[in-house]
Design an enzyme around this catalytic site. Structure first.
Site, short mmCIF file in Angstrom:
data_model
loop_
_atom_site.label_atom_id
_atom_site.label_comp_id
_atom_site.label_asym_id
_atom_site.label_seq_id
_atom_site.Cartn_x
_atom_site.Cartn_y
_atom_site.Cartn_z
N GLU A 1 0.85 -1.21 0.00
CA GLU A 1 0.00 0.00 0.00
C GLU A 1 0.88 1.25 0.00
O GLU A 1 0.57 2.24 -0.66
CB GLU A 1 -0.94 0.03 1.21
N TRP B 1 1.79 2.11 -3.32
CA TRP B 1 0.80 2.86 -4.11
C TRP B 1 1.09 4.36 -4.03
O TRP B 1 0.88 5.11 -4.97
CB TRP B 1 -0.63 2.61 -3.60
N TRP C 1 -21.18 14.52 -18.23
CA TRP C 1 -21.58 14.51 -16.82
C TRP C 1 -22.99 15.06 -16.69
O TRP C 1 -23.44 15.84 -17.53
CB TRP C 1 -20.59 15.33 -15.98
N ASN D 1 -9.71 3.88 3.17
CA ASN D 1 -9.56 3.80 1.72
C ASN D 1 -10.81 3.24 1.03
O ASN D 1 -11.25 3.74 0.00
CB ASN D 1 -8.35 2.92 1.38
N TRP E 1 -15.65 13.98 -11.70
CA TRP E 1 -14.74 13.57 -10.62
C TRP E 1 -13.94 14.74 -10.07
O TRP E 1 -13.54 14.73 -8.90
CB TRP E 1 -13.79 12.46 -11.11
N TRP F 1 -9.13 9.38 -7.26
CA TRP F 1 -10.33 9.86 -7.99
C TRP F 1 -10.34 9.38 -9.42
O TRP F 1 -11.37 8.95 -9.94
CB TRP F 1 -10.44 11.39 -7.91
P1 FAD Z 1 -2.91 2.34 5.38
O1 FAD Z 1 -3.81 1.30 4.82
O2 FAD Z 1 -2.40 2.16 6.75
O3 FAD Z 1 -1.73 2.53 4.36
C1 FAD Z 1 -0.46 3.10 4.72
C2 FAD Z 1 -0.11 4.25 3.83
O4 FAD Z 1 0.03 3.82 2.48
C3 FAD Z 1 -1.15 5.35 3.78
O5 FAD Z 1 -1.06 6.22 4.88
C4 FAD Z 1 -0.85 6.03 2.46
O6 FAD Z 1 0.23 6.92 2.57
C5 FAD Z 1 -0.41 4.85 1.60
N1 FAD Z 1 -1.57 4.35 0.84
C6 FAD Z 1 -2.43 3.38 1.20
N2 FAD Z 1 -3.35 3.18 0.23
C7 FAD Z 1 -3.06 4.05 -0.75
C8 FAD Z 1 -3.63 4.33 -2.03
N3 FAD Z 1 -4.69 3.68 -2.50
N4 FAD Z 1 -3.08 5.32 -2.77
C9 FAD Z 1 -2.00 5.99 -2.35
N5 FAD Z 1 -1.41 5.76 -1.15
C10 FAD Z 1 -1.93 4.81 -0.37
N6 FAD Z 1 -4.38 9.16 0.37
C11 FAD Z 1 -3.78 10.25 0.85
O7 FAD Z 1 -2.78 10.14 1.56
N7 FAD Z 1 -4.27 11.51 0.57
C12 FAD Z 1 -5.38 11.70 -0.19
O8 FAD Z 1 -5.78 12.84 -0.44
C13 FAD Z 1 -6.05 10.54 -0.69
N8 FAD Z 1 -7.18 10.68 -1.42
C14 FAD Z 1 -7.81 9.55 -1.91
C15 FAD Z 1 -8.98 9.70 -2.68
C16 FAD Z 1 -9.63 8.58 -3.18
C17 FAD Z 1 -10.88 8.75 -4.02
C18 FAD Z 1 -9.12 7.29 -2.90
C19 FAD Z 1 -9.82 6.07 -3.42
C20 FAD Z 1 -7.97 7.13 -2.15
C21 FAD Z 1 -7.29 8.25 -1.65
N9 FAD Z 1 -6.12 8.13 -0.86
C22 FAD Z 1 -5.50 9.25 -0.39
C23 FAD Z 1 -5.48 6.82 -0.64
C24 FAD Z 1 -5.92 6.07 0.63
O9 FAD Z 1 -7.31 6.05 0.70
C25 FAD Z 1 -5.36 6.65 1.92
O10 FAD Z 1 -3.97 6.83 1.80
C26 FAD Z 1 -5.61 5.70 3.10
O11 FAD Z 1 -6.98 5.48 3.24
C27 FAD Z 1 -5.05 6.30 4.35
O12 FAD Z 1 -5.34 5.52 5.47
P2 FAD Z 1 -4.19 4.81 6.29
O13 FAD Z 1 -3.10 5.77 6.56
O14 FAD Z 1 -4.83 4.14 7.46
O15 FAD Z 1 -3.70 3.74 5.24
#
Ligand code: FAD
Length: 538
Positions: free
Chosen positions: A343, A346, A375, A412, A430, A453
């Site tokens: 993750e 990502w 849209w 997420n 979006w 997004w």
């Molecule tokens: P954990 O599951 O603990 O993951 C650890 C770290 O990995 C996260 O803190 C993050 O830095 C990174 N990570 C995890 N999943 C993703 C992912 N899908 N994409 C990129 N990095 C990821 N993340 C943001 O940090 N800022 C945003 O503005 C943001 N906007 C989002 C908008 C949408 C529509 C979606 C679908 C996802 C978005 N994310 C964003 C990605 C992700 O949802 C969050 O990083 C995650 O939910 C943060 O929770 P956590 O720290 O507990 O994640």
């Protein structure tokens, strides 16, 4: 035009320019380089932070993120002060003249070298290029910009023909070997510690007064006016590197969250803690199987700290190695640790996309053919507003949006569900959802937000195929089986039991004062498929 001095005359100070995604003293590459240079030249290290309200406006930065920035700067100021290093926080508009302003400060301080970590957004890259050019023309100042936002720098991971990856799985396969230490370099090694300035710097006629400079409490136009909201967000998301470290340690440790959370709980006072995780072990250990569950505390909640650079992504991965038997980086699909590191990958992936395909940060869909998707315009404003407020009549969507509004954060899975609902069920552009998330979420990050997004809207790199549309009711059953998450954030439904929590019958919803669904999912789904199939046609 004069050229930059390869070896500029030793100045009287070295400057590190801290940016919004750099808010830490530990494990910070540009800061460590600046510190080492200051030691070599036996001159003081000065740290500069420039607030730029026009940039915040241009990037849809919200009050919560700006408040978090200021709170972190306060912590940084104290940490640096212990090392006799001043943090000079100032503000500048217009953004176009920021490079000139920074150069003028350098001259005032008689500093000949500036260090900073790179920012990959187009405007920021242009700003740094302009600063480098001005410095070159000036002849006496050298600027060094380094990669520190990702674990592996953009451009290092590429396809056989040298292009950036646009699909995550092959990106990951190429990314993993780069994690191995090579020669002297270990990609997850901690950057050297910042050395202390001589205490005498406080007596210096130019640098001494910089210690009196304080971090402002607010930035005009970016304040949380409601004191209750301010308090709640501050309790949910405590500032500082120690707070980030503690949150990481709790995620990795086997002790239960509730026994350790105390005052630093990222859950708001307003929001009850969802059902405690019933099984034993660390949250990272269970991450592989439970990370999509909304009714338990399953993920790290480190995103605000990673987005603001309060902790480095390197430090996160480094910390996981201590948990493995081999003491090596686990990136496998089969373990909680491996899945979590994937993750984190990502985050690197989306930053690479941002750096290598800059159009995504300029409001363009990555897949240009999707630019023509029609849209919905009828009811758009009312539907958008209902979505923002969590009044769509779809409980899982409303719970997610209300969690965002209350805590400034979402899991997420619920980000995906709410984003897919806006773009496919409501057929709303979006970019409007992307903007709202940036304004509302404390972890608002251009690369990950845009990536998420464009994934949900089926317009991005490695996006969800347009015909695979989430059914929000099915999703709700999967990720919140007994509806505990919904009950936490949608109090009108707190007393609803059984499956009806996921889709309350009309009569029940009316009685409880809960809105009826804005659209019928099956019909909306067909409309979305039709419009995506033939962009440009209704
Ligand atoms: P954990 O599951 O603990 O993951 C650890 C770290 O990995 C996260 O803190 C993050 O830095 C990174 N990570 C995890 N999943 C993703 C992912 N899908 N994409 C990129 N990095 C990821 N993340 C943001 O940090 N800022 C945003 O503005 C943001 N906007 C989002 C908008 C949408 C529509 C979606 C679908 C996802 C978005 N994310 C964003 C990605 C992700 O949802 C969050 O990083 C995650 O939910 C943060 O929770 P956590 O720290 O507990 O994640």
């Amino acid at each position: 035009m004069k050229h930059a001095n390869k070896h500029p005359a030793k100045g009287e100070a070295i400057v590190y320019w801290m940016r919004m995604e750099d808010l830490r003293v530990r494990d910070n590459k540009a800061l460590a380089l600046a510190s080492a240079q200051a030691q070599r030249d036996s001159v003081p290290l000065l740290v500069l932070f420039v607030l730029s309200p026009q940039d915040y406006e241009a990037h849809d930065r919200g009050a919560r993120r700006i408040d978090f920035t200021l709170r972190n700067l306060q912590c940084i100021r104290s940490t640096l002060a212990e090392k006799h290093v001043p943090l000079y926080t100032t503000s500048h508009t217009p953004r176009a003249t920021l490079p000139d302003y920074v150069l003028s400060l350098m001259k005032e301080w008689k500093a000949t070298m500036l260090f900073a970590n790179m920012e990959y957004e187009v405007d920021e890259l242009r700003r740094d290029i302009k600063l480098s050019e001005l410095a070159k023309e000036d002849g006496g100042i050298t600027c060094t910009f380094v990669h520190d936002r990702c674990i592996i720098a953009p451009g290092k991971v590429h396809t056989k023909d040298g292009r950036g990856y646009t699909v995550y799985s092959p990106f990951l396969r190429s990314w993993i070997p780069h994690l191995e230490p090579k020669g002297k370099g270990d990609p997850i090694a901690c950057a050297p510690e910042v050395a202390a300035n001589s205490a005498s710097v406080r007596e210096h006629k130019v640098y001494g007064p910089l210690f009196d400079n304080t971090v402002p409490e607010k930035v005009k136009g970016f304040t949380m006016d409601d004191p209750e909201e301010r308090e709640r967000i501050r309790i949910c998301w405590p500032a500082g590197e120690d707070a980030a470290k503690e949150i990481l340690e709790r995620f990795l440790s086997t002790m239960s969250r509730s026994s350790q959370m105390g005052a630093v709980s990222p859950l708001s006072e307003g929001a009850k803690e969802p059902t405690k995780n019933p099984s034993k072990g660390s949250r990272i250990g269970k991450y592989k199987d439970e990370r999509d569950r909304l009714d338990a505390d399953t993920t790290s909640r480190l995103s605000p700290y990673l987005a603001a650079g309060v902790i480095s992504a390197r430090a996160c991965v480094r910390a996981t190695t201590a948990l493995t038997a081999s003491k090596k980086i686990d990136v496998s699909r089969d373990t909680g640790i491996g899945r979590w590191n994937q993750e984190v990958a990502w985050r690197d992936f989306y930053n690479h996309v941002l750096a290598l395909f800059p159009r995504v940060s300029m409001g363009r869909p990555f897949q240009e053919k999707m630019a023509g998707v029609v849209w919905e315009s009828e009811n758009r404003d009312a539907h958008l507003q209902a979505w923002k407020e969590g009044r769509t009549g779809v409980p899982i969507v409303d719970a997610g949006m209300r969690q965002a509004n209350t805590m400034g954060w979402m899991h997420n899975r619920v980000r995906m569900i709410t984003a897919m609902y806006l773009t496919k069920d409501l057929m709303i552009d979006w970019r409007l959802g992307e903007k709202y998330f940036m304004e509302t979420l404390i972890d608002g990050d251009l690369a990950s937000n845009n990536g998420g997004w464009q994934w949900s809207a089926s317009t991005g790199v490695d996006a969800a195929p347009y015909f695979r549309i989430f059914n929000p009711y099915t999703q709700s059953h999967k990720v919140d089986p007994v509806g505990e998450y919904i009950r936490t954030f949608v109090p009108e439904l707190a007393k609803v039991r059984g499956d009806e929590i996921h889709k309350p019958p009309m009569g029940m919803a009316d009685k409880l004062g809960y809105p009826r669904p804005l659209v019928e999912h099956d019909q909306a789904r067909l409309r979305a498929i039709r419009r995506y199939e033939k962009p440009g046609q209704e």
